[in-house]
Design an enzyme around this catalytic site. Sequence first.
Site, PDB file in Angstrom:
ATOM      1  N   GLY A  10       0.832  -1.190   0.000  1.00  0.00           N
ATOM      2  CA  GLY A  10       0.000   0.000   0.000  1.00  0.00           C
ATOM      3  C   GLY A  10       0.871   1.246   0.000  1.00  0.00           C
ATOM      4  N   THR A  13      -0.720   7.729   0.649  1.00  0.00           N
ATOM      5  CA  THR A  13      -0.059   8.784   1.416  1.00  0.00           C
ATOM      6  C   THR A  13       0.652   8.233   2.640  1.00  0.00           C
ATOM      7  OG1 THR A  13      -1.672  10.431   0.670  1.00  0.00           O
ATOM      8  CG2 THR A  13      -0.423  10.932   2.666  1.00  0.00           C
ATOM      9  N   MET A  14      -0.062   7.459   3.454  1.00  0.00           N
ATOM     10  CA  MET A  14       0.517   6.955   4.701  1.00  0.00           C
ATOM     11  C   MET A  14       1.530   5.850   4.445  1.00  0.00           C
ATOM     12  SD  MET A  14      -0.623   8.628   7.360  1.00  0.00           S
ATOM     13  CE  MET A  14      -0.550   7.527   8.779  1.00  0.00           C
ATOM     14  N   SER A 130      -0.767   7.046  14.479  1.00  0.00           N
ATOM     15  CA  SER A 130      -1.309   8.399  14.540  1.00  0.00           C
ATOM     16  C   SER A 130      -0.232   9.419  14.216  1.00  0.00           C
ATOM     17  CB  SER A 130      -1.879   8.694  15.928  1.00  0.00           C
ATOM     18  OG  SER A 130      -2.378  10.023  15.977  1.00  0.00           O
ATOM     19  N   LYS A 184      -6.271   3.267  19.435  1.00  0.00           N
ATOM     20  CA  LYS A 184      -6.237   4.288  18.381  1.00  0.00           C
ATOM     21  C   LYS A 184      -7.619   4.898  18.167  1.00  0.00           C
ATOM     22  CE  LYS A 184      -4.622   6.610  14.796  1.00  0.00           C
ATOM     23  NZ  LYS A 184      -5.732   6.865  13.895  1.00  0.00           N
ATOM     24  N   HIS A 187      -8.181   7.332  20.919  1.00  0.00           N
ATOM     25  CA  HIS A 187      -7.359   8.507  20.610  1.00  0.00           C
ATOM     26  C   HIS A 187      -8.108   9.432  19.657  1.00  0.00           C
ATOM     27  CE1 HIS A 187      -4.804  10.620  17.705  1.00  0.00           C
ATOM     28  NE2 HIS A 187      -3.920  10.773  18.678  1.00  0.00           N
ATOM     29  N   ASN A 188      -8.675   8.854  18.601  1.00  0.00           N
ATOM     30  CA  ASN A 188      -9.372   9.667  17.618  1.00  0.00           C
ATOM     31  C   ASN A 188     -10.635  10.289  18.192  1.00  0.00           C
ATOM     32  OD1 ASN A 188      -7.344   8.675  16.006  1.00  0.00           O
ATOM     33  ND2 ASN A 188      -8.686   8.170  14.298  1.00  0.00           N
ATOM     34  N   GLU A 191      -9.548  13.205  20.002  1.00  0.00           N
ATOM     35  CA  GLU A 191      -9.187  14.177  18.967  1.00  0.00           C
ATOM     36  C   GLU A 191     -10.422  14.939  18.476  1.00  0.00           C
ATOM     37  OE1 GLU A 191      -8.077  13.634  14.322  1.00  0.00           O
ATOM     38  OE2 GLU A 191      -6.833  12.505  15.727  1.00  0.00           O
TER      39      GLU A 191
END
Length: 457
Positions: A10, A13-14, A130, A184, A187-188, A191
Amino acid sequence: MAHPRIGIYGLGTMGSALALNFASHGIDIAVANREADWVAPFLDRAGPLASRITGCPDPAALVQALPAPRLILLMIPSGAAVDAMIDTFLPLLASGDTLIDAGNSDFQDTRRRAAALAGRGIALVGLGVSGGEQGARHGPSMMLGGPPDAWARLRPLLEPIAAQFRGDPCVAHVGPDGAGHFVKTVHNGIEYADMQMIAEVYGLLRDGAGWRASRIGAQFAEWDKGPLRSFLVETTARVLAATDPETGQPMVDMIRDTAGQKGTGRWTVIEALHLGQSASAIEAAVAARAWSGLARLPSAQSAPPLPVQAGRLAQALQAGRLIAHLQGFAILRTAAAEYDWPLDLARIAEIWRAGCIIRSDLLDRLAPIWRNAGDAPLHQAPGIAEMLSADLPALRETVAQAVALALPVPALSAALAWADSLAQQRGTANLIQAQRDAFGRHGFERTDRPGPAHFDW
């Protein structure tokens, strides 16, 4: 000639950013992508780092490029795409290999996949990553869920590429199967609440005090030098200072006020409800994004100017952010008991201090508090009451002013209601229990003696 230690499938972008991060730390990798014609341009962009990268045309070549037992990291969209790629890789893998899902997968999917692969002798790691593109490239915060032996193999690869906080790598093994993706997700959720509260303070200054974007940005930049210092406050200052080159107007004023979401905030709320926990500040933030896309009601009358005391607004934001963090960490603690995960709240706070989107000075203050909290409710941990009492009056004043001026502050209001509810020595749930007993014979507990009770209403 590169000798890959880990494969990355993959190159979006990440995935591209993570690949370059590995390579820049001297870790040889192999890469592949569903669209094979992405590989050559990626290697061109990598420049000198390309010598550490082996490009592969397909999954079979990626597997063949790696030494056994293999480590293959998937950085692809969550959901059905992950299941499809696991099915593609399975016939190519052998017992002892490890697949790492580094996307924003639903933790229940990760638990299901981990159980299925364990029967084949293949480990599945759910890796929460993240920090966005810049974090992935230069040092993300990472939360790993999976078997200990997989962590032992990945640790030498992940610690060098992780964000560093005073020399401490912001990556940790938080538990088995879906624990990493769950952490995670929460966390979001935090956020979402943090961003919404910042936006509400922006709205008060814009619509209540009549400040222009540049002035508000300068105020956030000043706040970023004190207790509110965080990535999101710094980012807010930066975006509010930006000018649209086409119109000369503040860039933020040229953006439609309709906010999108990818699901993790909503997942946090769903899991909180499933666990019987409050996530009111996070839920308000999720709801506010949904409301932003609705048709508007007729405009209210213009409000009188808001008397601005920057210090009080900062305290209100501090109180709201603390409450959102308290709710998020309470969800983590409850999930640890529900799923038998050894979640270390202090360590989670520590790995969020750099690299991730919610990194802030607040997390550095919370980490030692969580380490000494024991089994007490988190809002009763030593030091929390003092932090709340110092800033709650400003939160109350701010919410009251906003309500009087018809300026919406849903997340700040939800945070205040949470604090006020817990501060009441006698609430109103007794009436709710009476109602439930009256129409459904659900029973209740009396105040003067233990045991279940019922009344003939």
